[in-house]
Motif scaffolding. Structure first.
Motif, PDB file in Angstrom:
ATOM      1  N   ARG A 139       9.782   5.680   1.098  1.00 46.99           N
ATOM      2  CA  ARG A 139       8.903   4.552   1.449  1.00 46.99           C
ATOM      3  C   ARG A 139       9.724   3.373   1.959  1.00 46.99           C
ATOM      4  O   ARG A 139       9.353   2.720   2.931  1.00 46.99           O
ATOM      5  CB  ARG A 139       8.073   4.145   0.217  1.00 46.99           C
ATOM      6  CG  ARG A 139       7.057   3.083   0.464  1.00 46.99           C
ATOM      7  CD  ARG A 139       5.968   3.444   1.447  1.00 46.99           C
ATOM      8  NE  ARG A 139       5.322   4.690   1.092  1.00 46.99           N
ATOM      9  CZ  ARG A 139       4.471   5.343   1.883  1.00 46.99           C
ATOM     10  NH1 ARG A 139       4.150   4.850   3.052  1.00 46.99           N
ATOM     11  NH2 ARG A 139       3.944   6.473   1.518  1.00 46.99           N
ATOM     12  N   CYS A 192       9.460   1.781   5.676  1.00 44.40           N
ATOM     13  CA  CYS A 192       9.226   0.355   5.919  1.00 44.40           C
ATOM     14  C   CYS A 192      10.310  -0.239   6.810  1.00 44.40           C
ATOM     15  O   CYS A 192      10.007  -0.987   7.749  1.00 44.40           O
ATOM     16  CB  CYS A 192       9.161  -0.411   4.598  1.00 44.40           C
ATOM     17  SG  CYS A 192       7.698  -0.052   3.611  1.00 44.40           S
ATOM     18  N   GLY A 214       1.728   1.472   0.782  1.00 42.07           N
ATOM     19  CA  GLY A 214       1.895   2.784   0.173  1.00 42.07           C
ATOM     20  C   GLY A 214       0.982   3.882   0.674  1.00 42.07           C
ATOM     21  O   GLY A 214       0.927   4.954   0.083  1.00 42.07           O
TER      22      GLY A 214
END
Length: 195
Positions: free
Chosen positions: A110, A114, A180
């Motif tokens: 994640r 990002c 998320g």
């Protein structure tokens, strides 16, 4: 009747970020369809030029090509590349370094998503602005191509729109990654990713 929304998820995340992602998906889907039409036009143009070259060998008075084949092929290829890039990104079919995403058994996936989306925004948003300014400047000066006298702002606007779609998808991807939600939607792809 297919209006393009058949390819979008029917149920899923809700809220402003999900709405932003759906809007980016719709823009990307429209761009992908236009990119497909550009590829069809490019193929036809190459076939016509090839056929004309073949016939001109047998009939010397026959023209050996359209005269604009190379020029319009370049316009169509650039348009197809940029207009289809937003959907390619969303479908997860872009080239990626999966080794980094799998580092630490996916714990950093994640964070890496990002960071890569942020980097993508840093590149694509200014690129879109620059291409739009470039097209506007060309339109203001009235520049045309030397071979076909095509106003150059027309293909440049198409490139700016394609870059804008990619930038929109990058911004949506960044916000989607930050909250998320899944950043890729393989159902939107026309093919499977090469492993």
């Amino acid at each position: 009747m297919c209006d393009g929304t058949d390819y979008l998820p029917k149920a899923g995340p809700r809220g402003p970020i999900a709405a932003l992602q759906r809007a980016a998906d719709l823009a990307s889907l429209a761009g992908a369809w236009i990119a497909g039409l550009c590829i069809v036009a490019l193929t036809l143009l190459v076939l016509i030029d090839t056929l004309m070259a073949f016939v001109s060998r047998m009939i010397p008075a026959f023209p050996s090509g359209t005269g604009v084949g190379w020029e319009y092929s370049a316009y169509l290829m650039g348009a197809a590349f940029l207009l289809g890039s937003g959907m390619t990104l969303r479908a997860g079919l872009q080239l990626r370094v999966e080794l980094l995403l799998a580092a630490g058994k996916g714990r950093f996936a994640r964070l890496i998503e990002c960071m890569s989306a942020l980097l993508g925004c840093i590149v694509t948003v200014p690129l879109t602005v620059w291409l739009a300014q470039f097209a506007h400047r060309t339109w203001t000066y009235g520049e045309v191509s030397q071979d076909s006298f095509t106003p150059l702002w027309i293909p440049q606007v198409v490139l700016a729109v394609g870059a804008g779609i990619l930038a929109f998808q990058m911004v949506a991807r960044l916000f989607t990654a930050l909250i998320g939600h899944p950043v890729n939607n393989p159902a939107l792809g026309a093919a499977s990713a090469i492993e």
